[in-house]
Design a protein around this motif. Sequence first.
Motif, PDB file in Angstrom:
ATOM      1  N   UNK A  62       0.791  -1.237   0.000  1.00 55.85           N
ATOM      2  CA  UNK A  62       0.000   0.000   0.000  1.00 55.85           C
ATOM      3  C   UNK A  62       0.823   1.288   0.000  1.00 55.85           C
ATOM      4  N   UNK A  63       2.080   1.256   0.364  1.00 56.98           N
ATOM      5  CA  UNK A  63       2.837   2.501   0.478  1.00 56.98           C
ATOM      6  C   UNK A  63       3.158   3.100  -0.896  1.00 56.98           C
ATOM      7  N   UNK A  64       3.645   2.289  -1.825  1.00 66.98           N
ATOM      8  CA  UNK A  64       3.979   2.788  -3.159  1.00 66.98           C
ATOM      9  C   UNK A  64       2.779   3.391  -3.875  1.00 66.98           C
ATOM     10  N   UNK A  65       1.669   2.638  -3.975  1.00 67.54           N
ATOM     11  CA  UNK A  65       0.498   3.216  -4.631  1.00 67.54           C
ATOM     12  C   UNK A  65      -0.069   4.440  -3.910  1.00 67.54           C
ATOM     13  N   UNK A  66       0.007   4.447  -2.584  1.00 71.23           N
ATOM     14  CA  UNK A  66      -0.491   5.597  -1.832  1.00 71.23           C
ATOM     15  C   UNK A  66       0.333   6.840  -2.117  1.00 71.23           C
TER      16      UNK A  66
END
Length: 107
Positions: free
Chosen positions: A64-68
């Motif tokens: 979730x960190x990259x897309x967020x």
Amino acid sequence: MTEATKETGNLMFIFTYILGWISGILVYITEGQRNGRMKFHSLQAIFLGLIATVVDMIFFFIPYLGPLLAFLIWLYGMYIAYKAYNGVDVRAPVIGDYALRYSDYSI
């Protein structure tokens, strides 16, 4: 058109940022050669899109960190597009300076 009366209400500014670097390249090729302001925003959209892509690839393995982070960068681009649509030029930190230098446009 003078610098005091900036163009407002042009949907091309929204389109420039909506697909990141892809739409930035399309606008740069079509409109950027005739309009310095459009060239500035298309270069800024290309740089923002590339940064979002690189950030997404770097943080790909953390769920979730990259897309967020990529989404937040895109959202910032949409804010810049909205302001440009209303006639206000927003210069993104660091990359806005490069976009200004290579577009021969002045804010």
